[in-house]
Scaffold this motif. Sequence first.
Motif, PDB file in Angstrom:
ATOM      1  N   PHE A  63       0.831  -1.203   0.000  1.00  0.00           N
ATOM      2  CA  PHE A  63       0.000   0.000   0.000  1.00  0.00           C
ATOM      3  C   PHE A  63       0.870   1.259   0.000  1.00  0.00           C
ATOM      4  N   LEU A  64       1.883   1.297   0.870  1.00  0.00           N
ATOM      5  CA  LEU A  64       2.753   2.477   0.942  1.00  0.00           C
ATOM      6  C   LEU A  64       3.510   2.711  -0.360  1.00  0.00           C
ATOM      7  N   VAL A  65       4.020   1.643  -0.939  1.00  0.00           N
ATOM      8  CA  VAL A  65       4.772   1.774  -2.190  1.00  0.00           C
ATOM      9  C   VAL A  65       3.872   2.337  -3.301  1.00  0.00           C
ATOM     10  N   ASN A  66       2.595   1.966  -3.285  1.00  0.00           N
ATOM     11  CA  ASN A  66       1.688   2.386  -4.355  1.00  0.00           C
ATOM     12  C   ASN A  66       0.802   3.572  -4.001  1.00  0.00           C
ATOM     13  N   ALA A  67       0.990   4.176  -2.851  1.00  0.00           N
ATOM     14  CA  ALA A  67       0.142   5.304  -2.450  1.00  0.00           C
ATOM     15  C   ALA A  67       0.229   6.462  -3.433  1.00  0.00           C
ATOM     16  N   ARG A  68       1.352   6.591  -4.112  1.00  0.00           N
ATOM     17  CA  ARG A  68       1.510   7.668  -5.084  1.00  0.00           C
ATOM     18  C   ARG A  68       0.494   7.578  -6.221  1.00  0.00           C
ATOM     19  N   MET A  70      -2.622   7.141  -5.991  1.00  0.00           N
ATOM     20  CA  MET A  70      -3.810   7.931  -5.647  1.00  0.00           C
ATOM     21  C   MET A  70      -3.610   9.388  -6.053  1.00  0.00           C
ATOM     22  N   LEU A  71      -2.404   9.907  -5.832  1.00  0.00           N
ATOM     23  CA  LEU A  71      -2.110  11.287  -6.218  1.00  0.00           C
ATOM     24  C   LEU A  71      -2.122  11.448  -7.739  1.00  0.00           C
ATOM     25  N   MET A  72      -1.565  10.488  -8.430  1.00  0.00           N
ATOM     26  CA  MET A  72      -1.555  10.557  -9.887  1.00  0.00           C
ATOM     27  C   MET A  72      -2.971  10.488 -10.451  1.00  0.00           C
ATOM     28  N   SER A  73      -3.764   9.595  -9.912  1.00  0.00           N
ATOM     29  CA  SER A  73      -5.151   9.467 -10.371  1.00  0.00           C
ATOM     30  C   SER A  73      -5.933  10.746 -10.100  1.00  0.00           C
ATOM     31  N   THR A  74      -5.694  11.339  -8.944  1.00  0.00           N
ATOM     32  CA  THR A  74      -6.366  12.591  -8.601  1.00  0.00           C
ATOM     33  C   THR A  74      -5.955  13.715  -9.547  1.00  0.00           C
ATOM     34  N   THR A  75      -4.695  13.725  -9.942  1.00  0.00           N
ATOM     35  CA  THR A  75      -4.210  14.738 -10.875  1.00  0.00           C
ATOM     36  C   THR A  75      -4.891  14.605 -12.236  1.00  0.00           C
ATOM     37  N   LEU A  76      -5.121  13.380 -12.680  1.00  0.00           N
ATOM     38  CA  LEU A  76      -5.739  13.154 -13.994  1.00  0.00           C
ATOM     39  C   LEU A  76      -7.268  13.244 -13.970  1.00  0.00           C
ATOM     40  N   ILE A  89     -12.680   4.126 -13.024  1.00  0.00           N
ATOM     41  CA  ILE A  89     -12.109   3.023 -12.242  1.00  0.00           C
ATOM     42  C   ILE A  89     -11.143   2.224 -13.121  1.00  0.00           C
ATOM     43  N   LEU A  90     -11.525   1.979 -14.355  1.00  0.00           N
ATOM     44  CA  LEU A  90     -10.657   1.249 -15.282  1.00  0.00           C
ATOM     45  C   LEU A  90      -9.344   1.993 -15.507  1.00  0.00           C
ATOM     46  N   LEU A  91      -9.426   3.299 -15.739  1.00  0.00           N
ATOM     47  CA  LEU A  91      -8.206   4.089 -15.944  1.00  0.00           C
ATOM     48  C   LEU A  91      -7.324   4.067 -14.699  1.00  0.00           C
ATOM     49  N   GLY A  92      -7.927   4.233 -13.531  1.00  0.00           N
ATOM     50  CA  GLY A  92      -7.156   4.238 -12.295  1.00  0.00           C
ATOM     51  C   GLY A  92      -6.537   2.890 -11.966  1.00  0.00           C
ATOM     52  N   THR A  93      -7.236   1.829 -12.319  1.00  0.00           N
ATOM     53  CA  THR A  93      -6.739   0.480 -12.042  1.00  0.00           C
ATOM     54  C   THR A  93      -5.465   0.175 -12.823  1.00  0.00           C
ATOM     55  N   PHE A  94      -5.409   0.628 -14.049  1.00  0.00           N
ATOM     56  CA  PHE A  94      -4.265   0.290 -14.908  1.00  0.00           C
ATOM     57  C   PHE A  94      -3.246   1.420 -15.041  1.00  0.00           C
ATOM     58  N   LEU A  95      -3.439   2.510 -14.326  1.00  0.00           N
ATOM     59  CA  LEU A  95      -2.513   3.632 -14.399  1.00  0.00           C
ATOM     60  C   LEU A  95      -1.158   3.240 -13.819  1.00  0.00           C
ATOM     61  N   THR A  96      -0.107   3.652 -14.481  1.00  0.00           N
ATOM     62  CA  THR A  96       1.258   3.412 -14.004  1.00  0.00           C
ATOM     63  C   THR A  96       2.011   4.732 -14.012  1.00  0.00           C
ATOM     64  N   ASP A  97       3.194   4.734 -13.443  1.00  0.00           N
ATOM     65  CA  ASP A  97       4.028   5.936 -13.471  1.00  0.00           C
ATOM     66  C   ASP A  97       4.253   6.388 -14.914  1.00  0.00           C
ATOM     67  N   GLU A  98       4.509   5.417 -15.773  1.00  0.00           N
ATOM     68  CA  GLU A  98       4.840   5.736 -17.163  1.00  0.00           C
ATOM     69  C   GLU A  98       3.625   6.229 -17.936  1.00  0.00           C
ATOM     70  N   SER A  99       2.477   5.591 -17.751  1.00  0.00           N
ATOM     71  CA  SER A  99       1.292   6.063 -18.481  1.00  0.00           C
ATOM     72  C   SER A  99       0.857   7.429 -17.953  1.00  0.00           C
TER      73      SER A  99
END
Length: 179
Positions: A63-68, A70-76, A89-99
């Motif tokens: 959870f801690l490693v991936n908490a970022r 949530m911030l990225m999803s909120t930005t988009l 939900i689909l976009l947030g589920t598959f979002l990565t640092d690179e995408s």
Amino acid sequence: MLPTVLGYIGIGIAFGIVSRAAGISVLITLLISTFVYAGSAQFVLITMLVNHSPLLSIVFSIFLVNARMMLMSTTLSPYFKQEPTWKNILLGTFLTDESFALGMNKLNYTNRTLGFTWLNTVNLAAYLTWLTGTGMGALLGSLITEPNKFVFQFAITAMFIGLLYYRSFLTKRYKSNCK
């Protein structure tokens, strides 16, 4: 997206090899990539499993490693207000640092617009490439017994170098189209 795809293949292979070297089967390795789908968290997961860490510690660490994310999803999220909840939900589920980085870069060149189809395609291509790389690595991992002899950590660095190159390429292309 090509640099990110190449990065995913490299890191996916590294994860597959490390997972197999830790004694995890090809099937379980692929299932981890399918359901966890978080490169850095997956490496943490394998390390913690091998060290017999408590389940709660593993869950909390991931959870801690991936908490970022949530911030990225909120930005988009402001760019997808018109989309139904299931698409978000689909976009947030598959979002990565690179995408996320590609999406933010695209905003700079498209008058601050970002479409569901474009980002979903980037996300799904990344996901499928990650699974392919993991599968390749898991199969190769049976042949490599000491992955520490190789510098697999470089795969992450190489991926970000690819992203920088891609951004540089887009910037040059954009500037030449504006002339």
